[in-house]
Design a protein around this motif. Structure first.
Motif, PDB file in Angstrom:
ATOM      1  N   SER A   1       0.832  -1.205   0.000  1.00 61.09           N
ATOM      2  CA  SER A   1       0.000   0.000   0.000  1.00 61.09           C
ATOM      3  C   SER A   1       0.857   1.242   0.000  1.00 61.09           C
ATOM      4  N   SER A   2       0.514   2.160  -0.867  1.00 65.06           N
ATOM      5  CA  SER A   2       1.213   3.437  -0.960  1.00 65.06           C
ATOM      6  C   SER A   2       0.826   4.333   0.207  1.00 65.06           C
ATOM      7  N   LYS A   3       1.750   5.151   0.653  1.00 66.50           N
ATOM      8  CA  LYS A   3       1.447   6.119   1.706  1.00 66.50           C
ATOM      9  C   LYS A   3       0.416   7.135   1.224  1.00 66.50           C
ATOM     10  N   CYS A   4       0.239   7.222  -0.084  1.00 66.07           N
ATOM     11  CA  CYS A   4      -0.718   8.175  -0.662  1.00 66.07           C
ATOM     12  C   CYS A   4      -2.115   7.581  -0.767  1.00 66.07           C
ATOM     13  N   GLY A   5      -2.274   6.334  -0.356  1.00 62.26           N
ATOM     14  CA  GLY A   5      -3.574   5.695  -0.480  1.00 62.26           C
ATOM     15  C   GLY A   5      -3.920   5.508  -1.941  1.00 62.26           C
ATOM     16  N   GLY A   6      -5.144   5.732  -2.292  1.00 62.05           N
ATOM     17  CA  GLY A   6      -5.581   5.570  -3.674  1.00 62.05           C
ATOM     18  C   GLY A   6      -5.536   6.866  -4.453  1.00 62.05           C
ATOM     19  N   SER A   7      -4.846   7.885  -3.921  1.00 59.35           N
ATOM     20  CA  SER A   7      -4.856   9.185  -4.601  1.00 59.35           C
ATOM     21  C   SER A   7      -4.255   9.081  -5.992  1.00 59.35           C
TER      22      SER A   7
ATOM     23  N   PHE B   1      27.385   2.430  -8.707  1.00 62.51           N
ATOM     24  CA  PHE B   1      27.029   2.876  -7.364  1.00 62.51           C
ATOM     25  C   PHE B   1      27.548   1.882  -6.339  1.00 62.51           C
ATOM     26  N   ASP B   2      28.121   2.421  -5.265  1.00 61.78           N
ATOM     27  CA  ASP B   2      28.629   1.608  -4.168  1.00 61.78           C
ATOM     28  C   ASP B   2      27.699   1.643  -2.962  1.00 61.78           C
ATOM     29  N   LEU B   3      26.939   2.745  -2.826  1.00 61.07           N
ATOM     30  CA  LEU B   3      26.121   2.954  -1.641  1.00 61.07           C
ATOM     31  C   LEU B   3      24.959   3.880  -1.973  1.00 61.07           C
ATOM     32  N   VAL B   4      23.796   3.628  -1.356  1.00 61.34           N
ATOM     33  CA  VAL B   4      22.665   4.548  -1.473  1.00 61.34           C
ATOM     34  C   VAL B   4      22.198   4.944  -0.078  1.00 61.34           C
ATOM     35  N   ASN B   5      21.694   6.157   0.013  1.00 59.48           N
ATOM     36  CA  ASN B   5      21.154   6.684   1.251  1.00 59.48           C
ATOM     37  C   ASN B   5      19.647   6.467   1.256  1.00 59.48           C
ATOM     38  N   GLN B   6      19.128   5.945   2.363  1.00 56.05           N
ATOM     39  CA  GLN B   6      17.697   5.718   2.515  1.00 56.05           C
ATOM     40  C   GLN B   6      17.073   6.655   3.544  1.00 56.05           C
ATOM     41  N   ALA B   7      17.842   7.604   4.049  1.00 55.29           N
ATOM     42  CA  ALA B   7      17.324   8.519   5.075  1.00 55.29           C
ATOM     43  C   ALA B   7      16.636   9.695   4.386  1.00 55.29           C
ATOM     44  N   ASN B   8      15.412   9.457   3.932  1.00 50.68           N
ATOM     45  CA  ASN B   8      14.662  10.530   3.289  1.00 50.68           C
ATOM     46  C   ASN B   8      13.171  10.271   3.442  1.00 50.68           C
ATOM     47  N   ASN B   9      12.376  11.204   3.003  1.00 51.67           N
ATOM     48  CA  ASN B   9      10.929  11.134   3.191  1.00 51.67           C
ATOM     49  C   ASN B   9      10.235  10.103   2.298  1.00 51.67           C
ATOM     50  N   HIS B  10      10.971   9.386   1.454  1.00 54.96           N
ATOM     51  CA  HIS B  10      10.352   8.394   0.583  1.00 54.96           C
ATOM     52  C   HIS B  10      10.762   6.957   0.903  1.00 54.96           C
ATOM     53  N   ALA B  11      11.596   6.739   1.901  1.00 53.21           N
ATOM     54  CA  ALA B  11      12.065   5.392   2.238  1.00 53.21           C
ATOM     55  C   ALA B  11      10.923   4.476   2.663  1.00 53.21           C
TER      56      ALA B  11
ATOM     57  N   GLY C   1       5.453   1.504   3.016  1.00 56.87           N
ATOM     58  CA  GLY C   1       5.431   0.935   4.353  1.00 56.87           C
ATOM     59  C   GLY C   1       6.651   0.096   4.697  1.00 56.87           C
ATOM     60  N   PRO C   2       6.594  -0.540   5.874  1.00 54.35           N
ATOM     61  CA  PRO C   2       7.707  -1.370   6.329  1.00 54.35           C
ATOM     62  C   PRO C   2       8.027  -2.519   5.372  1.00 54.35           C
ATOM     63  N   ASP C   3       7.000  -3.097   4.733  1.00 59.31           N
ATOM     64  CA  ASP C   3       7.250  -4.197   3.799  1.00 59.31           C
ATOM     65  C   ASP C   3       8.013  -3.693   2.570  1.00 59.31           C
ATOM     66  N   GLY C   4       7.641  -2.525   2.062  1.00 59.99           N
ATOM     67  CA  GLY C   4       8.356  -1.944   0.920  1.00 59.99           C
ATOM     68  C   GLY C   4       9.798  -1.646   1.266  1.00 59.99           C
ATOM     69  N   HIS C   5      10.030  -1.152   2.486  1.00 61.48           N
ATOM     70  CA  HIS C   5      11.400  -0.866   2.929  1.00 61.48           C
ATOM     71  C   HIS C   5      12.189  -2.166   3.069  1.00 61.48           C
ATOM     72  N   ALA C   6      11.562  -3.200   3.642  1.00 58.33           N
ATOM     73  CA  ALA C   6      12.239  -4.494   3.801  1.00 58.33           C
ATOM     74  C   ALA C   6      12.587  -5.093   2.435  1.00 58.33           C
ATOM     75  N   GLN C   7      11.685  -4.973   1.459  1.00 55.18           N
ATOM     76  CA  GLN C   7      11.977  -5.463   0.109  1.00 55.18           C
ATOM     77  C   GLN C   7      13.145  -4.681  -0.499  1.00 55.18           C
ATOM     78  N   THR C   8      13.188  -3.389  -0.231  1.00 51.09           N
ATOM     79  CA  THR C   8      14.277  -2.550  -0.746  1.00 51.09           C
ATOM     80  C   THR C   8      15.617  -3.023  -0.195  1.00 51.09           C
ATOM     81  N   ILE C   9      15.687  -3.238   1.108  1.00 51.09           N
ATOM     82  CA  ILE C   9      16.934  -3.682   1.739  1.00 51.09           C
ATOM     83  C   ILE C   9      17.332  -5.048   1.192  1.00 51.09           C
TER      84      ILE C   9
END
Length: 170
Positions: A87-93, A116-126, A130-138
């Motif tokens: 689910s997107s943080k934007c809902g169905g917008s 690329f050697d490294l990416v930063n995830q400390a931002n408003n879109h990480a 949700g947590p599942d999307g972040h876990a899939q990213t990692i």
């Protein structure tokens, strides 16, 4: 005694250069540090819903590929998730002022192949998906052997030319 040199990379990203502890007496001349080059790419915002680059990242970034491989460490700010579903943080917008970025997990491999050697995830879109999307990213970053930083309390270390460099995303 450990020598620490601070490198300013961007307002939301910090790096520290750490030399191994030295057993030499304090009266000896300090060891000359080898310069380390960092290549910083700003926001990398990819979205399946808004359209990925035709031909993938390799094609669209071909003109700058050499630059990405030139530095000792190449890093960028990954805006959004490398995930599928959820689910997107934007809902169905459908537009408006809410933006959620989600690209397929295989994008991590393309970023690594581009240098690329490294990416930063400390931002408003990480956490856009949700947590599942972040876990899939990692998980995608791990599979691609692409380092990341930006999780709470996380310090990521990379070694280049025998020098250990610490990265903090905040």
């Amino acid at each position: 005694m450990t020598k620490v040199v601070a490198l300013t990379v961007a307002l939301t990203f910090g790096a520290l250069r750490l030399d191994p502890a030295s057993a030499s007496p304090p009266q000896q001349a300090p060891t000359r540090l080898r310069p380390i080059t960092l290549e910083w790419v700003g926001d990398i915002a990819l979205s399946t819903q808004r359209g990925l680059p035709p031909g993938g990242l390799n094609r669209v970034l071909a003109p700058v590929r050499r630059l990405l491989h030139h530095a000792d460490v190449t890093l960028g700010n990954l805006e959004g998730t490398l995930s599928e579903g959820g689910s997107s943080k934007c809902g169905g917008s459908d537009g408006g002022t809410c933006f959620a970025f989600q690209a397929p997990p295989w994008v991590a491999g393309e970023l690594r192949a581009l240098g690329f050697d490294l990416v930063n995830q400390a931002n408003n879109h990480a956490q856009d998906f949700g947590p599942d999307g972040h876990a899939q990213t990692i998980a995608a970053l791990r599979r691609a052997r692409l380092a990341w930083t930006g999780d709470p309390g996380q310090i990521t270390y990379l070694t280049t030319h025998g020098v250990r460099v610490a990265f903090l995303g905040f």
